[in-house]
Structures are given as structure tokens and as C-alpha cells.
Motif scaffolding. Structure first.
Motif, PDB file in Angstrom:
ATOM      1  N   LYS A  13       2.511  12.002  -9.855  1.00 37.34           N
ATOM      2  CA  LYS A  13       1.926  13.347  -9.776  1.00 37.34           C
ATOM      3  C   LYS A  13       2.995  14.438  -9.781  1.00 37.34           C
ATOM      4  CE  LYS A  13      -2.273  12.167  -7.270  1.00 37.34           C
ATOM      5  NZ  LYS A  13      -3.022  12.340  -6.020  1.00 37.34           N
ATOM      6  N   GLY A  14       4.255  14.031  -9.605  1.00 36.93           N
ATOM      7  CA  GLY A  14       5.336  15.002  -9.600  1.00 36.93           C
ATOM      8  C   GLY A  14       5.671  15.525  -8.223  1.00 36.93           C
ATOM      9  N   ALA A  15       5.074  14.965  -7.185  1.00 30.40           N
ATOM     10  CA  ALA A  15       5.350  15.410  -5.820  1.00 30.40           C
ATOM     11  C   ALA A  15       6.691  14.881  -5.333  1.00 30.40           C
ATOM     12  CB  ALA A  15       4.235  14.958  -4.888  1.00 30.40           C
ATOM     13  N   LEU A  16       7.163  13.786  -5.918  1.00 29.19           N
ATOM     14  CA  LEU A  16       8.454  13.208  -5.559  1.00 29.19           C
ATOM     15  C   LEU A  16       9.328  13.137  -6.800  1.00 29.19           C
ATOM     16  CD1 LEU A  16       7.495  10.123  -3.323  1.00 29.19           C
ATOM     17  CD2 LEU A  16       8.413  12.295  -2.552  1.00 29.19           C
ATOM     18  N   THR A  17      10.607  13.394  -6.611  1.00 31.89           N
ATOM     19  CA  THR A  17      11.546  13.200  -7.717  1.00 31.89           C
ATOM     20  C   THR A  17      11.914  11.722  -7.785  1.00 31.89           C
ATOM     21  OG1 THR A  17      13.490  13.551  -6.336  1.00 31.89           O
ATOM     22  CG2 THR A  17      12.490  15.518  -7.358  1.00 31.89           C
ATOM     23  N   GLU A  18      12.598  11.340  -8.856  1.00 26.46           N
ATOM     24  CA  GLU A  18      12.999   9.942  -9.010  1.00 26.46           C
ATOM     25  C   GLU A  18      13.936   9.521  -7.881  1.00 26.46           C
ATOM     26  OE1 GLU A  18      13.191   6.152 -10.337  1.00 26.46           O
ATOM     27  OE2 GLU A  18      11.915   7.679 -11.234  1.00 26.46           O
ATOM     28  N   GLU A  19      14.825  10.424  -7.501  1.00 26.36           N
ATOM     29  CA  GLU A  19      15.776  10.120  -6.430  1.00 26.36           C
ATOM     30  C   GLU A  19      15.056   9.936  -5.087  1.00 26.36           C
ATOM     31  OE1 GLU A  19      18.991  12.665  -4.026  1.00 26.36           O
ATOM     32  OE2 GLU A  19      19.369  12.598  -6.192  1.00 26.36           O
ATOM     33  N   GLU A  20      14.111  10.824  -4.797  1.00 33.96           N
ATOM     34  CA  GLU A  20      13.340  10.713  -3.546  1.00 33.96           C
ATOM     35  C   GLU A  20      12.517   9.427  -3.532  1.00 33.96           C
ATOM     36  OE1 GLU A  20      12.466  15.376  -2.413  1.00 33.96           O
ATOM     37  OE2 GLU A  20      11.217  14.377  -3.920  1.00 33.96           O
ATOM     38  N   PHE A  21      11.961   9.108  -4.708  1.00 34.17           N
ATOM     39  CA  PHE A  21      11.162   7.883  -4.818  1.00 34.17           C
ATOM     40  C   PHE A  21      12.033   6.651  -4.553  1.00 34.17           C
ATOM     41  CE2 PHE A  21       9.753   4.335  -7.544  1.00 34.17           C
ATOM     42  CZ  PHE A  21       8.535   4.058  -6.931  1.00 34.17           C
ATOM     43  N   GLN A  22      13.209   6.592  -5.168  1.00 38.59           N
ATOM     44  CA  GLN A  22      14.096   5.436  -4.996  1.00 38.59           C
ATOM     45  C   GLN A  22      14.564   5.311  -3.545  1.00 38.59           C
ATOM     46  OE1 GLN A  22      14.557   3.010  -7.070  1.00 38.59           O
ATOM     47  NE2 GLN A  22      13.433   4.019  -8.733  1.00 38.59           N
ATOM     48  N   ARG A  23      14.870   6.448  -2.909  1.00 36.31           N
ATOM     49  CA  ARG A  23      15.314   6.432  -1.515  1.00 36.31           C
ATOM     50  C   ARG A  23      14.188   5.931  -0.595  1.00 36.31           C
ATOM     51  NH1 ARG A  23      16.970  12.038   0.487  1.00 36.31           N
ATOM     52  NH2 ARG A  23      16.509  12.202  -1.682  1.00 36.31           N
ATOM     53  N   ALA A  24      12.958   6.427  -0.804  1.00 38.82           N
ATOM     54  CA  ALA A  24      11.817   6.006   0.028  1.00 38.82           C
ATOM     55  C   ALA A  24      11.477   4.542  -0.241  1.00 38.82           C
ATOM     56  CB  ALA A  24      10.606   6.897  -0.269  1.00 38.82           C
ATOM     57  N   LYS A  25      11.615   4.119  -1.491  1.00 40.04           N
ATOM     58  CA  LYS A  25      11.343   2.732  -1.847  1.00 40.04           C
ATOM     59  C   LYS A  25      12.360   1.792  -1.176  1.00 40.04           C
ATOM     60  CE  LYS A  25      11.687  -0.049  -5.922  1.00 40.04           C
ATOM     61  NZ  LYS A  25      11.797  -0.035  -7.391  1.00 40.04           N
ATOM     62  N   ALA A  26      13.631   2.185  -1.218  1.00 40.75           N
ATOM     63  CA  ALA A  26      14.668   1.360  -0.576  1.00 40.75           C
ATOM     64  C   ALA A  26      14.441   1.290   0.928  1.00 40.75           C
ATOM     65  CB  ALA A  26      16.047   1.940  -0.880  1.00 40.75           C
ATOM     66  N   LYS A  27      14.066   2.408   1.527  1.00 40.08           N
ATOM     67  CA  LYS A  27      13.791   2.437   2.963  1.00 40.08           C
ATOM     68  C   LYS A  27      12.591   1.543   3.304  1.00 40.08           C
ATOM     69  CE  LYS A  27      12.736   5.589   6.715  1.00 40.08           C
ATOM     70  NZ  LYS A  27      12.421   6.973   7.081  1.00 40.08           N
ATOM     71  N   LEU A  28      11.579   1.591   2.446  1.00 37.95           N
ATOM     72  CA  LEU A  28      10.364   0.792   2.665  1.00 37.95           C
ATOM     73  C   LEU A  28      10.633  -0.692   2.501  1.00 37.95           C
ATOM     74  CD1 LEU A  28       7.328   1.118   3.240  1.00 37.95           C
ATOM     75  CD2 LEU A  28       6.962   1.111   0.783  1.00 37.95           C
ATOM     76  N   LEU A  29      11.455  -1.061   1.543  1.00 37.02           N
ATOM     77  CA  LEU A  29      11.721  -2.467   1.263  1.00 37.02           C
ATOM     78  C   LEU A  29      12.778  -3.066   2.204  1.00 37.02           C
ATOM     79  CD1 LEU A  29      11.619  -2.461  -2.632  1.00 37.02           C
ATOM     80  CD2 LEU A  29       9.841  -3.218  -1.034  1.00 37.02           C
ATOM     81  N   HIS A  55       0.838  -1.202   0.000  1.00 39.94           N
ATOM     82  CA  HIS A  55       0.000   0.000   0.000  1.00 39.94           C
ATOM     83  C   HIS A  55       0.875   1.255   0.000  1.00 39.94           C
ATOM     84  CE1 HIS A  55      -3.456   2.519   0.763  1.00 39.94           C
ATOM     85  NE2 HIS A  55      -2.855   3.029   1.835  1.00 39.94           N
ATOM     86  N   GLU A  56       1.916   1.255   0.827  1.00 39.54           N
ATOM     87  CA  GLU A  56       2.823   2.394   0.900  1.00 39.54           C
ATOM     88  C   GLU A  56       3.588   2.574  -0.415  1.00 39.54           C
ATOM     89  OE1 GLU A  56       3.360   4.741   3.322  1.00 39.54           O
ATOM     90  OE2 GLU A  56       1.547   3.881   4.176  1.00 39.54           O
ATOM     91  N   LEU A  57       4.006   1.471  -1.023  1.00 33.50           N
ATOM     92  CA  LEU A  57       4.719   1.538  -2.306  1.00 33.50           C
ATOM     93  C   LEU A  57       3.814   2.105  -3.393  1.00 33.50           C
ATOM     94  CD1 LEU A  57       7.494   0.910  -3.402  1.00 33.50           C
ATOM     95  CD2 LEU A  57       6.703  -1.375  -3.989  1.00 33.50           C
ATOM     96  N   ALA A  58       2.566   1.693  -3.406  1.00 37.18           N
ATOM     97  CA  ALA A  58       1.611   2.225  -4.388  1.00 37.18           C
ATOM     98  C   ALA A  58       1.390   3.717  -4.158  1.00 37.18           C
ATOM     99  CB  ALA A  58       0.292   1.470  -4.291  1.00 37.18           C
ATOM    100  N   ARG A  59       1.356   4.131  -2.915  1.00 39.56           N
ATOM    101  CA  ARG A  59       1.181   5.547  -2.591  1.00 39.56           C
ATOM    102  C   ARG A  59       2.405   6.359  -3.045  1.00 39.56           C
ATOM    103  NH1 ARG A  59       2.194   9.076   1.404  1.00 39.56           N
ATOM    104  NH2 ARG A  59       3.238   7.592   2.749  1.00 39.56           N
ATOM    105  N   LEU A  60       3.586   5.802  -2.819  1.00 37.17           N
ATOM    106  CA  LEU A  60       4.806   6.478  -3.283  1.00 37.17           C
ATOM    107  C   LEU A  60       4.826   6.614  -4.800  1.00 37.17           C
ATOM    108  CD1 LEU A  60       7.548   4.892  -0.983  1.00 37.17           C
ATOM    109  CD2 LEU A  60       6.809   7.282  -1.023  1.00 37.17           C
ATOM    110  N   ALA A  61       4.443   5.542  -5.513  1.00 33.25           N
ATOM    111  CA  ALA A  61       4.415   5.586  -6.976  1.00 33.25           C
ATOM    112  C   ALA A  61       3.405   6.633  -7.453  1.00 33.25           C
ATOM    113  CB  ALA A  61       4.065   4.216  -7.533  1.00 33.25           C
ATOM    114  N   GLU A  62       2.293   6.735  -6.764  1.00 40.18           N
ATOM    115  CA  GLU A  62       1.278   7.731  -7.125  1.00 40.18           C
ATOM    116  C   GLU A  62       1.822   9.148  -6.921  1.00 40.18           C
ATOM    117  OE1 GLU A  62      -2.978   9.125  -5.342  1.00 40.18           O
ATOM    118  OE2 GLU A  62      -2.600   6.965  -5.432  1.00 40.18           O
ATOM    119  N   LEU A  63       2.547   9.363  -5.821  1.00 36.55           N
ATOM    120  CA  LEU A  63       3.143  10.672  -5.569  1.00 36.55           C
ATOM    121  C   LEU A  63       4.207  11.008  -6.618  1.00 36.55           C
ATOM    122  CD1 LEU A  63       3.490  10.620  -1.667  1.00 36.55           C
ATOM    123  CD2 LEU A  63       1.978  12.078  -3.031  1.00 36.55           C
ATOM    124  N   LYS A  64       4.965   9.995  -7.033  1.00 32.56           N
ATOM    125  CA  LYS A  64       5.985  10.209  -8.072  1.00 32.56           C
ATOM    126  C   LYS A  64       5.324  10.557  -9.397  1.00 32.56           C
ATOM    127  CE  LYS A  64       9.164   7.752 -10.829  1.00 32.56           C
ATOM    128  NZ  LYS A  64       8.961   6.518 -11.485  1.00 32.56           N
TER     129      LYS A  64
END
Length: 133
Positions: free
Chosen positions: A116-132, A105-114
């Protein structure tokens, strides 16, 4: 064989037995409502209980007349509270609780934010790595 007990007598006996059972259900419902009512003081609860125990038919009848509307409202509120607690339990068990949520659910939310442009690719990858992790 004794023929003094006719079919009509059997019917009346059954009818009074079922009325007695219905009254018992109502008595237990009233006693449960007395304890469930948080607005009623301890002395009020004791008074209603004594009234329902020592004058059972009259006590139950007076209680239903005097407090029947509130009895229905308390019953509905308890059912709504039980339903809300059950739904909350299901959300927590399924991992879709609004507060934390599952990893998917959190990963899907992060992808949705990315997206929409609310997250950059770098922020998305960092949050994804932290989540996983």
C-alpha cells in the motif's frame, strides 16, 4: 401372578415418573439460575432457595412465573459469553489473536502495508528481520 397391575397402570406410572424427572431438571435449572443471577442479593438468593427447598413444587412454579423472563435472558447471556470465550481461545491457540498474532500473520500484514506504500522497502526489511529473529 398378580393381574391387578394393567397396561394402563404401567403407562400412568411411567408418565408420572417422567414428569417427576422433568420437575427435577427444572428444579436444578432454577437453583442454578438463582446462583447465576448477580443482581439478586444474598438474602434474596437464600429466600428463593428456602422457598424452593421447603415448598419445592410451589417454589419452582412461583420462581418460573416471577423470574422466568430474566432466567431466559441470563441463560442467553451465559451462552454468548461462553461462545466469546471459546472463540477467543481458538484465536489464541491458532495464533491469529488480534492483539499479537502469529509470525505469518504479522508478516502478511507487513507485506500488505508495504504494497500500500505505508512502509518503504528498508522499513519492511527491518521489521521483517525483527519479526523473524
Amino acid at each position: 401372578m398378580d393381574d391387578d397391575y394393567s397396561l394402563l397402570d404401567v403407562f400412568w406410572t411411567m408418565l408420572w415418573f417422567f414428569v417427576w424427572i422433568l420437575w427435577l431438571f427444572l428444579l436444578f435449572k432454577v437453583i442454578g439460575d438463582i446462583f447465576r443471577d448477580h443482581e439478586l442479593s444474598g438474602w434474596g438468593k437464600a429466600g428463593w432457595l428456602i422457598f424452593c427447598i421447603f415448598l419445592p413444587y410451589l417454589g419452582v412454579l412461583v420462581y418460573v412465573i416471577a423470574r422466568g423472563k430474566g432466567m431466559g435472558k441470563r441463560d442467553i447471556k451465559q451462552r454468548q459469553d461462553n461462545e466469546a470465550a471459546f472463540q477467543d481461545y481458538i484465536r489464541k491457540t491458532a495464533g491469529t489473536a488480534p492483539s499479537g498474532g502469529s509470525g505469518a500473520h504479522e508478516l502478511a500484514r507487513l507485506a500488505e502495508l508495504k504494497d500500500k506504500g505505508a512502509l518503504t522497502e528498508e522499513e519492511f526489511q527491518r521489521a521483517k528481520a525483527k519479526l523473524l529473529a
